[in-house]
Structure formats: structure tokens, C-alpha cells
Enzyme design. Structure first.
Site, PDB file in Angstrom:
ATOM      1  N   ASP A 224       1.046  -1.009  -0.085  1.00 19.40           N
ATOM      2  CA  ASP A 224       0.138   0.358   0.664  1.00 19.40           C
ATOM      3  C   ASP A 224       1.068   1.509  -0.014  1.00 19.40           C
ATOM      4  O   ASP A 224       2.293   0.922   0.183  1.00 19.40           O
ATOM      5  CB  ASP A 224      -0.602   0.116   1.168  1.00 19.40           C
ATOM      6  CG  ASP A 224      -2.335   0.093   1.093  1.00 19.40           C
ATOM      7  OD1 ASP A 224      -2.163   1.205   0.320  1.00 19.40           O
ATOM      8  OD2 ASP A 224      -3.186   0.201   1.443  1.00 19.40           O
ATOM      9  N   TRP A 260      -4.056   3.555  -5.719  1.00 18.02           N
ATOM     10  CA  TRP A 260      -5.170   3.854  -6.017  1.00 18.02           C
ATOM     11  C   TRP A 260      -5.216   4.536  -7.158  1.00 18.02           C
ATOM     12  O   TRP A 260      -6.419   5.548  -7.954  1.00 18.02           O
ATOM     13  CB  TRP A 260      -5.758   4.336  -4.786  1.00 18.02           C
ATOM     14  CG  TRP A 260      -5.122   4.324  -3.731  1.00 18.02           C
ATOM     15  CD1 TRP A 260      -6.312   3.197  -2.754  1.00 18.02           C
ATOM     16  CD2 TRP A 260      -3.949   5.204  -2.439  1.00 18.02           C
ATOM     17  NE1 TRP A 260      -4.666   3.221  -2.206  1.00 18.02           N
ATOM     18  CE2 TRP A 260      -4.637   3.912  -1.582  1.00 18.02           C
ATOM     19  CE3 TRP A 260      -3.277   5.709  -3.001  1.00 18.02           C
ATOM     20  CZ2 TRP A 260      -3.191   4.301  -0.705  1.00 18.02           C
ATOM     21  CZ3 TRP A 260      -2.343   6.512  -1.809  1.00 18.02           C
ATOM     22  CH2 TRP A 260      -2.697   5.212   0.165  1.00 18.02           C
ATOM     23  N   GLY A 261      -4.951   4.244  -8.345  1.00 13.79           N
ATOM     24  CA  GLY A 261      -3.674   4.573  -9.460  1.00 13.79           C
ATOM     25  C   GLY A 261      -3.820   6.388  -9.617  1.00 13.79           C
ATOM     26  O   GLY A 261      -4.070   6.891 -10.489  1.00 13.79           O
ATOM     27  N   ASP A 282     -10.334   2.612  -3.038  1.00 20.45           N
ATOM     28  CA  ASP A 282     -10.972   1.835  -2.929  1.00 20.45           C
ATOM     29  C   ASP A 282     -12.540   1.974  -3.271  1.00 20.45           C
ATOM     30  O   ASP A 282     -12.928   3.025  -3.103  1.00 20.45           O
ATOM     31  CB  ASP A 282     -11.149   1.861  -1.294  1.00 20.45           C
ATOM     32  CG  ASP A 282      -9.893   1.615  -0.750  1.00 20.45           C
ATOM     33  OD1 ASP A 282      -9.927   1.686  -0.877  1.00 20.45           O
ATOM     34  OD2 ASP A 282      -9.763   1.139   0.493  1.00 20.45           O
TER      35      ASP A 282
HETATM   36  C1  GLA Z   1      -6.369   1.227   1.406  1.00 21.32           C
HETATM   37  C2  GLA Z   1      -6.117  -0.027   0.597  1.00 21.32           C
HETATM   38  C3  GLA Z   1      -7.282  -0.930   1.356  1.00 21.32           C
HETATM   39  C4  GLA Z   1      -7.011  -1.453   2.432  1.00 21.32           C
HETATM   40  C5  GLA Z   1      -6.876  -1.115   3.361  1.00 21.32           C
HETATM   41  C6  GLA Z   1      -6.237  -1.377   4.901  1.00 21.32           C
HETATM   42  O1  GLA Z   1      -7.336   1.418   2.205  1.00 21.32           O
HETATM   43  O2  GLA Z   1      -6.710  -0.175  -0.924  1.00 21.32           O
HETATM   44  O3  GLA Z   1      -7.366  -1.992   0.025  1.00 21.32           O
HETATM   45  O4  GLA Z   1      -5.388  -2.489   2.175  1.00 21.32           O
HETATM   46  O5  GLA Z   1      -5.960   0.400   2.918  1.00 21.32           O
HETATM   47  O6  GLA Z   1      -5.763  -0.556   5.720  1.00 21.32           O
END
Ligand code: GLA
Length: 521
Positions: A224, A260-261, A282
Site C-alpha cells: 500500500d 489507487w491509480g 477503494d
Molecule cells: C487502503 C487499501 C485498501 C486496504 C486498506 C487497509 O485503503 O486501498 O484496499 O488495503 O488500505 O488499511
């Protein structure tokens, strides 16, 4: 109430044997292989396997196990599976080299349903459910622990360690159990000091973390980008550092990029060692056009078809099947935890979930887009409808097709922004006037055998009738060269054969989707 889509309820434990997905598997030289051959049908099966490289064998559950050859190269393994109803044969290609995830990873992830309440029992219960429901035999393979598996701090020597309350025997014990079931284990970290949920991250600890994950038996890492610098160059170097560290271990660890692109990872994540990259924020449990909704996510991801292929996939986030507005992470939108005091973690919005038609459209589009298919609900509480959505072999074969082409919009809604090449008639004067079919997405996905899959999605709330012209689609620039001879057309969701035909007429409910596959006979 939305009408329930007409779909087959495929039983993975009856009928003649059938091969599902994953006909090509990538593994790094000299690393452990755990790969279910993925066959459904009435048990017991008799496996006859030829062409296995030294060091690999097949166990009684049909899982290829062992250590891959140390030299790069492709091994064609002839697999024959028989039961009382019949026999099937297939070549499974074992591609020993640097590229993993030759088809989009399939499995499950803990975040959307459990969020920070993940623990070892949940993971093991999920792995067992994947076997008991036959999902393993349909190609689901990765059981992924997301954020919040961590102890409050690293060990004194800097090594990562798991929360002793929620993972009392550590990650390694969970990995052993998951591996014994023929499945693979995923884990999560972050390219900064902290993860999104506030645990310690891996920045500056890439090597020690990668080595420890490998020693634990981890097979996939989602990485992440919370609390990391905004610049694309920083992201590239932080992802590259972890990818190199993973490649330096003695395991084959699929690398999942999650920023996240925001920095167009489809342009750089493959070169930075990623096997898949999130293309959007998300997903939340709704069908909306906002950045949190299925339609927004699908629209953005559909435009990125040029960037996907074997070993490198656009990831429009997990599946919402079975969440029904109840997922801890997908059901409620909150303010970020990192905000000060009373502002942190406040509820902004509650989502009621997708209706049956919308969730069916969601799965259809994810398969057409060759997306990683990661379920994210409680697999021990799947309804018959959830299972029908997740266990349809025709739909999964589209997603897992070895050509690895992502479906493209053809003759689409202007909102999709792509070509207006024909193939569809929305049964209204709109197309005749504008050359486009407003409120419809038609997606075409070329397949390795020279055929193609086509889906049509009704983006509007009202029912509409459509006519799809398969011959016209076959002439589109991205469709494979037509193969001379006859074709078989299958309605993918009902699994019913429609013979050889070029014109299909269908009625789509509001937000509904139909999917057909045309393969050379
Ligand atoms: C981000 C990611 C999610 C998840 C959360 C965990 O928001 O995009 O998919 O992994 O973190 O905290």
C-alpha cells in the site's frame, strides 16, 4: 426488488471432470510451487500426469507441489483426469522464469469484510471454505491477509512480527495450514513508516521484511502507499525497492501495487516489478458513478485495456459479492483515521449494497476486464446466489483466458469515451442519429483460441432490448482474425449453448448485463 438474473447454479462436485482456469502458471526458478490443477466434477478423480519436471509431483487432491527447476523454460505437463462420468485432457504450461501471475490472481482478501478485525481463525476458516465450496477447483488460490496483522512494533532485531493476540502462532503457522490445503497465502504492507490502518510499514525494511515473509511462506504481497510521498518518482523507487527485495528471496511472491491509480501505475508499475496495480480508490458497496462506486471504477478501468497482459494486470479492486452493505470497510465511508481528534474515523455515509442485478453486472465486468478476482465476503456464509456468481466456469474462463487480453469498449456509450465501431443496436433511434448507443457498454475480449467474449451492460435504470451482431464484432480492430469454419456461441451465465449464430437479441433489465462467448468449433 430487482429481478434476480438468470444464471446457472454450477455444482463443482457433480458431472464429468472439467478443467478450470490457470492453464499457464509462472514460477521463479528453484522456488516452491503449490498449484491446484483446478478440476471440477464428481469425485473421486484419477489423475494421470506426464511431463512433470524433476522435483514436482501431483498430490491426491490434484495439487502440483515441489520445487521448480532452477533453469528457466516452459514445461508442458499433460494432465488427464477421469471420473465415473468421463475423462478430460489438458496441457498445463509451467513457465519457469521471472514472470508470475500469468493469469489474473484469484482468491480472497480480508479487508472489505473484516477490516481491522482479521485473525488467524478467519484466515484458516476461509481457506477451508475455498476448498469445501469447490472454489479451489475453479481456480481460486490466494488467501490474502490485508492490513492489521501486525504486532504493535517490530522485534528488537527489526524483524516484522504478527499480533500475538490475533495470530498467536504467527503467520508461518497460518501459511502452513493454507499450503496444506493446496492454497497460497497473501500478506500486506506499506511503502512508508506506517500502513493505512496505522501499523508499522516496510519503508527502509524492505529486505528484512521480504526475507521474513518468504521464510514464513508468503506467496503474494499487497503493498500500500499510505503516508508515502506524493511524487511518482518516489512511488516508483519505493515499489521497485520492495519488488527487488521480493525477487531476491527464495519464494515466488506475486507483487500487488496499491497506490489507487493516482500516479498512473499502469505506465510504470510493471517495470517496477508489479504483477497487478490498483487503478482506482477503494471500492465501496454501491453501484454509483462516484469514485467509490462500481460504475465509476469500471469506466476508469475499461479505458486501460492497453496496459494489461500476462504478469501485469489492472486491478479495479475486490469483488463485493456477498457484502450486502455489511462489510466493515465497504459498508461505511469514514473520515481518514489520520485526522486529528474528533475528526478522525467519523461516519460520513452508509452504503446499502448492490442489488442482485448490479452485483451480477459487477462480476461480469470484472471478468471481461481480466481483473484479479478477489472475493471479500464471509465465504462461510455465501448464499446460493453468491456461489453461483463466483463459481461459473464460463465466466471464470473468460477472466483466466491465457491470452490475457483485457476487454475493450466497442460501440460504446460516449461516457466510455472509446470507439464507435459497430456490433450493437440498442433498438432505438439514438444510435442511428449519433452513431453511438447511449447508456450501454459493449465490451469485447479476445480469447486465446481465436474466439471472443462479448458483454453488454445496460447503464440505465430502465429495461432495454439489444441486438448484438457477432459477425460485425468479429471485424473490429481488436478482435482476433476470424477463423474459417463454424463457431459455437454460449450464453456464459446460463452456460447454455446457442449453436452457431451471428445475431443475438436480448432484453436487459436496468443495470443488467449479458455475456456471450463465441469460440471456433
Ligand atoms: C487502503 C487499501 C485498501 C486496504 C486498506 C487497509 O485503503 O486501498 O484496499 O488495503 O488500505 O488499511
Amino acid at each position: 426488488m430487482s429481478p434476480r438474473p438468470e444464471i446457472a447454479h454450477y455444482d463443482p462436485f457433480s458431472g464429468p471432470p472439467r478443467f478450470n482456469s490457470a492453464a499457464r502458471v509462472g514460477v521463479r526458478p528453484g522456488t516452491e510451487l503449490i498449484h491446484p490443477i483446478a478440476v471440477t466434477g464428481a469425485r473421486p478423480f484419477r489423475y494421470t500426469v506426464a511431463g512433470l519436471p524433476t522435483g514436482i509431483s501431483v498430490d491426491e487432491a490434484g495439487v502440483l507441489r515441489g520445487t521448480a527447476p532452477t533453469v528457466a523454460g516452459t514445461h508442458c505437463i499433460d494432465v488427464e483426469v477421469a471420473n465415473e462420468k468421463g475423462t478430460v485432457k489438458r496441457v498445463v504450461e509451467l513457465v519457469v522464469g521471472d514472470t508470475l501471475a500469468l493469469t489474473p490472481p484469484m482468491g480472497w482478501n480480508s479487508w472489505n469484510i473484516h477490516a481491522t478485525a482479521v485473525n488467524s481463525q478467519v484466515i484458516i476458516a476461509t481457506a477451508r471454505a475455498i476448498v469445501e465450496t469447490g472454489m479451489r477447483d475453479l481456480g481460486y488460490r490466494y488467501v490474502n491477509i490485508d492490513d492489521y496483522w501486525h504486532a504493535t512494533s517490530r522485534a528488537p532485531d527489526g524483524r516484522p512480527r504478527a499480533n500475538p493476540d490475533t495470530f498467536p502462532d504467527g503467520i508461518e503457522a497460518v501459511a502452513d495450514e493454507v499450503h496444506s490445503l493446496g492454497l497460497s497465502l497473501g500478506l500486506y504492507s506499506d511503502a512508508a513508516d506506517r500502513t493505512c490502518a496505522g501499523c508499522y510499514g516496510s519503508y527502509g525494511y524492505e529486505r528484512i521484511d521480504a526475507e521474513t515473509y518468504a521464510a514464513w511462506g508468503v506467496d503474494l504481497l499487497k503493498y500500500d502507499y499510505c503516508y508515502a510521498p506524493a511524487a511518482r518518482s518516489a512511488a516508483v523507487s519505493r515499489y521497485r525497492a520492495m519488488a527487488d527485495a521480493l525477487a531476491g528471496t527464495d519464494r515466488s511472491i506475486v507483487f500487488s501495487v496499491c497506490e489507487w491509480g493516482i500516479r498512473k501505475p499502469w505506465e510504470w508499475a510493471r517495470d517496477a516489478g508489479g504483477n497487478m496495480w490498483r487503478t482506482t480508490p477503494d471500492i465501496f458497496d454501491n453501484f454509483g458513478w462516484t469514485p467509490l462506486g462500481v460504475r465509476f471504477i469500471a469506466r476508469r478501468n475499461l479505458r486501460l485495456a492497453d496496459h494489461a497482459g500476462p504478469g501485469a494486470w489492472n486491478d479495479p479492486d475486490m469483488l463485493l459479492v456477498g457484502n450486502r452493505g455489511d462489510g466493515r470497510a465497504t459498508g461505511v465511508l469514514r473520515t481518514p483515521n489520520q485526522l486529528p481528534g474528533l475528526l478522525a474515523g467519523r461516519r460520513i455515509w452508509s452504503f446499502t449494497g448492490l442489488n442482485d442485478v448490479q452485483v451480477h453486472t459487477h462480476v461480469s465486468l470484472w471478468a471481461m476486464m481480466a481483473a484479479p478476482l478477489l472475493a471479500s465476503h464471509d465465504l462461510n456464509a455465501s448464499s446460493d446466489f453468491d456461489l453461483a456468481l463466483l463459481r461459473n466456469p464460463e465466466i471464470l474462463a473468460i477472466d483466466q483466458d491465457p491470452l490475457g487480453a483485457q476487454g475493450r469498449l466497442v460501440g460504446a456509450d460516449p461516457k466510455g469515451g472509446l470507439s464507435t465501431v459497430g456490433g450493437i443496436d440498442a433498438g432505438s433511434s439514438v444510435r442511428r442519429r449519433t452513431g453511438r448507443s447511449v447508456g450501454l457498454w459493449q465490451v469485447v475480449k479476445p480469447l486465446a483460441d481465436g474466439g471472443f467474449a462479448v458483454s453488454v451492460t445496460n447503464l440505465l435504470r430502465t429495461k432495454r432490448n439489444v441486438t448484438v451482431d457477432l459477425d460485425e464484432l468479429a471485424a473490429c480492430p481488436h478482435t482476433p482474425e476470424p477463423v474459417a469454419g463454424a463457431y459455437d456461441v454460449v450464453d456464459a451465465w446460463t452456460m447454455e449453448s446457442m449453436g452457431d449464430r451471428s445475431i443475438i437479441r436480448a432484453s436487459l433489465p436496468g443495470h443488467g448485463t449479458r455475456v456471450w462467448v463465441r469460440r471456433p468449433r
